[in-house]
Design a protein around this motif. Structure first.
Motif, PDB file in Angstrom:
ATOM      1  N   MET A   1      -5.901 -38.641  90.804  1.00  0.00           N
ATOM      2  CA  MET A   1      -4.494 -38.821  90.570  1.00  0.00           C
ATOM      3  C   MET A   1      -3.825 -37.455  90.544  1.00  0.00           C
ATOM      4  SD  MET A   1      -2.936 -40.947  87.519  1.00  0.00           S
ATOM      5  CE  MET A   1      -1.357 -40.680  86.966  1.00  0.00           C
ATOM      6  N   GLU A   2      -2.745 -37.342  91.167  1.00  0.00           N
ATOM      7  CA  GLU A   2      -2.040 -36.082  91.303  1.00  0.00           C
ATOM      8  C   GLU A   2      -0.978 -35.949  90.200  1.00  0.00           C
ATOM      9  OE1 GLU A   2       0.737 -34.227  94.674  1.00  0.00           O
ATOM     10  OE2 GLU A   2      -1.175 -35.066  95.310  1.00  0.00           O
ATOM     11  N   ALA A   3      -0.889 -34.756  89.552  1.00  0.00           N
ATOM     12  CA  ALA A   3       0.097 -34.544  88.500  1.00  0.00           C
ATOM     13  C   ALA A   3       1.452 -34.256  89.124  1.00  0.00           C
ATOM     14  CB  ALA A   3      -0.328 -33.371  87.630  1.00  0.00           C
ATOM     15  N   SER A   4       2.444 -34.889  88.568  1.00  0.00           N
ATOM     16  CA  SER A   4       3.793 -34.684  89.085  1.00  0.00           C
ATOM     17  C   SER A   4       4.471 -33.524  88.352  1.00  0.00           C
ATOM     18  CB  SER A   4       4.612 -35.961  88.906  1.00  0.00           C
ATOM     19  OG  SER A   4       4.853 -36.163  87.525  1.00  0.00           O
ATOM     20  N   ARG A   5       5.590 -33.130  88.859  1.00  0.00           N
ATOM     21  CA  ARG A   5       6.378 -32.083  88.226  1.00  0.00           C
ATOM     22  C   ARG A   5       6.811 -32.530  86.819  1.00  0.00           C
ATOM     23  NH1 ARG A   5      11.422 -29.633  91.311  1.00  0.00           N
ATOM     24  NH2 ARG A   5      10.521 -27.581  91.158  1.00  0.00           N
ATOM     25  N   ARG A   6       7.134 -33.780  86.687  1.00  0.00           N
ATOM     26  CA  ARG A   6       7.548 -34.324  85.398  1.00  0.00           C
ATOM     27  C   ARG A   6       6.402 -34.230  84.378  1.00  0.00           C
ATOM     28  NH1 ARG A   6      10.972 -39.612  85.061  1.00  0.00           N
ATOM     29  NH2 ARG A   6      12.384 -38.080  85.869  1.00  0.00           N
ATOM     30  N   ASP A   7       5.188 -34.503  84.819  1.00  0.00           N
ATOM     31  CA  ASP A   7       4.031 -34.391  83.925  1.00  0.00           C
ATOM     32  C   ASP A   7       3.835 -32.941  83.462  1.00  0.00           C
ATOM     33  OD1 ASP A   7       3.545 -37.106  84.205  1.00  0.00           O
ATOM     34  OD2 ASP A   7       2.052 -36.815  85.806  1.00  0.00           O
ATOM     35  N   PHE A   8       3.989 -32.007  84.400  1.00  0.00           N
ATOM     36  CA  PHE A   8       3.825 -30.585  84.055  1.00  0.00           C
ATOM     37  C   PHE A   8       4.856 -30.149  83.009  1.00  0.00           C
ATOM     38  CE2 PHE A   8       4.928 -26.121  84.814  1.00  0.00           C
ATOM     39  CZ  PHE A   8       3.696 -25.551  84.531  1.00  0.00           C
ATOM     40  N   ILE A   9       6.108 -30.537  83.173  1.00  0.00           N
ATOM     41  CA  ILE A   9       7.157 -30.179  82.206  1.00  0.00           C
ATOM     42  C   ILE A   9       6.886 -30.841  80.862  1.00  0.00           C
ATOM     43  CG2 ILE A   9       9.618 -30.447  81.682  1.00  0.00           C
ATOM     44  CD1 ILE A   9      10.138 -30.029  84.683  1.00  0.00           C
ATOM     45  N   SER A  10       6.451 -32.067  80.850  1.00  0.00           N
ATOM     46  CA  SER A  10       6.149 -32.761  79.591  1.00  0.00           C
ATOM     47  C   SER A  10       5.020 -32.073  78.836  1.00  0.00           C
ATOM     48  CB  SER A  10       5.763 -34.218  79.870  1.00  0.00           C
ATOM     49  OG  SER A  10       6.835 -34.920  80.408  1.00  0.00           O
ATOM     50  N   ILE A  11       3.989 -31.680  79.565  1.00  0.00           N
ATOM     51  CA  ILE A  11       2.868 -30.982  78.925  1.00  0.00           C
ATOM     52  C   ILE A  11       3.330 -29.627  78.383  1.00  0.00           C
ATOM     53  CG2 ILE A  11       0.638 -29.857  79.377  1.00  0.00           C
ATOM     54  CD1 ILE A  11       0.071 -32.198  81.336  1.00  0.00           C
ATOM     55  N   GLY A  12       4.169 -28.929  79.147  1.00  0.00           N
ATOM     56  CA  GLY A  12       4.691 -27.628  78.688  1.00  0.00           C
ATOM     57  C   GLY A  12       5.529 -27.757  77.427  1.00  0.00           C
ATOM     58  N   ILE A  13       6.420 -28.734  77.398  1.00  0.00           N
ATOM     59  CA  ILE A  13       7.253 -28.944  76.208  1.00  0.00           C
ATOM     60  C   ILE A  13       6.393 -29.353  75.019  1.00  0.00           C
ATOM     61  CG2 ILE A  13       9.026 -30.454  75.221  1.00  0.00           C
ATOM     62  CD1 ILE A  13      10.412 -30.373  77.963  1.00  0.00           C
ATOM     63  N   GLY A  14       5.415 -30.186  75.257  1.00  0.00           N
ATOM     64  CA  GLY A  14       4.508 -30.582  74.173  1.00  0.00           C
ATOM     65  C   GLY A  14       3.737 -29.395  73.622  1.00  0.00           C
ATOM     66  N   ALA A  15       3.293 -28.497  74.504  1.00  0.00           N
ATOM     67  CA  ALA A  15       2.557 -27.307  74.054  1.00  0.00           C
ATOM     68  C   ALA A  15       3.458 -26.400  73.232  1.00  0.00           C
ATOM     69  CB  ALA A  15       1.988 -26.561  75.260  1.00  0.00           C
ATOM     70  N   LEU A  16       4.696 -26.199  73.684  1.00  0.00           N
ATOM     71  CA  LEU A  16       5.637 -25.365  72.912  1.00  0.00           C
ATOM     72  C   LEU A  16       5.922 -25.981  71.544  1.00  0.00           C
ATOM     73  CD1 LEU A  16       8.214 -24.237  75.616  1.00  0.00           C
ATOM     74  CD2 LEU A  16       6.550 -22.813  74.404  1.00  0.00           C
ATOM     75  N   GLY A  17       6.076 -27.283  71.500  1.00  0.00           N
ATOM     76  CA  GLY A  17       6.298 -27.965  70.223  1.00  0.00           C
ATOM     77  C   GLY A  17       5.111 -27.804  69.289  1.00  0.00           C
ATOM     78  N   ALA A  18       3.903 -27.893  69.843  1.00  0.00           N
ATOM     79  CA  ALA A  18       2.703 -27.737  69.022  1.00  0.00           C
ATOM     80  C   ALA A  18       2.611 -26.327  68.460  1.00  0.00           C
ATOM     81  CB  ALA A  18       1.467 -28.078  69.836  1.00  0.00           C
ATOM     82  N   VAL A  19       2.914 -25.304  69.275  1.00  0.00           N
ATOM     83  CA  VAL A  19       2.879 -23.914  68.808  1.00  0.00           C
ATOM     84  C   VAL A  19       3.927 -23.708  67.712  1.00  0.00           C
ATOM     85  CG1 VAL A  19       3.323 -21.525  69.482  1.00  0.00           C
ATOM     86  CG2 VAL A  19       1.901 -22.980  70.933  1.00  0.00           C
ATOM     87  N   GLY A  20       5.124 -24.225  67.910  1.00  0.00           N
ATOM     88  CA  GLY A  20       6.174 -24.095  66.895  1.00  0.00           C
ATOM     89  C   GLY A  20       5.796 -24.789  65.604  1.00  0.00           C
ATOM     90  N   GLY A  21       5.206 -25.970  65.721  1.00  0.00           N
ATOM     91  CA  GLY A  21       4.778 -26.707  64.528  1.00  0.00           C
ATOM     92  C   GLY A  21       3.688 -25.970  63.767  1.00  0.00           C
ATOM     93  N   LEU A  22       2.749 -25.383  64.496  1.00  0.00           N
ATOM     94  CA  LEU A  22       1.684 -24.612  63.835  1.00  0.00           C
ATOM     95  C   LEU A  22       2.257 -23.381  63.139  1.00  0.00           C
ATOM     96  CD1 LEU A  22      -1.229 -24.859  66.431  1.00  0.00           C
ATOM     97  CD2 LEU A  22      -1.098 -25.913  64.164  1.00  0.00           C
ATOM     98  N   GLY A  23       3.230 -22.727  63.779  1.00  0.00           N
ATOM     99  CA  GLY A  23       3.867 -21.563  63.149  1.00  0.00           C
ATOM    100  C   GLY A  23       4.570 -21.943  61.862  1.00  0.00           C
TER     101      GLY A  23
END
Length: 181
Positions: A1-23
């Motif tokens: 299955m190929e990742a779409s641009r939308r999937d990449f942005i969702s993963i990026g936003i989720g990662a930023l949220g996780a880093v902010g939450g940990l901080g």
């Protein structure tokens, strides 16, 4: 299955949220585990008292409040002041009882009536020909030890914890005064 641009942005936003939450979680845990150390930040003031002449006051700050470092002559006698009845500090005594024997000490320079900054009048004020702190807003008068001698202040000036090390008066640490009085 190929990742779409939308999937990449969702993963990026989720990662930023996780880093902010940990901080935020790290900061919260640190505050909860080390409250006294963090509370002490900025709570210590060192004053070189070697340059303060007898009957002079040096104005500085401690915990965001005005602080008076005062040097009295070694032979200063507090006689001749009539203290306001019932105007006692949190120990139920006068400031003089706590500070006697010390010619250098610090007082919180905030009038206990409405929070104004009293003025140092070494020549006297308000009919008193002895050194006083005078709060001109409502006529509060204090002895050099911060005890109330006139006007509406309900209690003496606060005495912060402090100690003297050589020519350094260190405010905010236990010494000859152990706690805020």
């Amino acid at each position: 299955m190929e990742a779409s641009r939308r999937d990449f942005i969702s993963i990026g936003i989720g990662a930023l949220g996780a880093v902010g939450g940990l901080g935020a979680l790290y900061a919260l845990v640190r505050v909860m585990l080390e409250p006294s150390e963090i509370a002490a930040l900025g709570a210590k003031t060192e004053i070189d008292v070697s340059k303060i002449q007898p009957m002079q006051v040096r104005v500085t700050s401690w915990k965001g409040k005005t602080l008076f470092a005062i040097r009295l002559p070694k032979d200063f006698k507090p006689e001749g002041y009539t203290l306001k009845k019932g105007a006692l500090n949190s120990k139920g005594t006068t400031n003089y009882e706590i500070l006697k024997g010390h010619d250098v000490f610090a007082l919180v320079g905030v009038c206990t009536h409405l929070g104004c900054i009293p003025l140092w009048k070494p020549q006297g004020e308000g009919g008193i020909n002895k050194p006083v702190f005078h709060c001109p807003c409502h006529g509060g008068l204090y002895t050099p030890y911060g005890d109330v001698i006139g006007g509406p202040p309900p209690r003496p000036l606060f005495i912060p914890p402090q100690k003297l090390e050589g020519n350094k008066l260190i405010v905010g640490v236990e010494g000859f005064v152990k706690e805020l009085i």
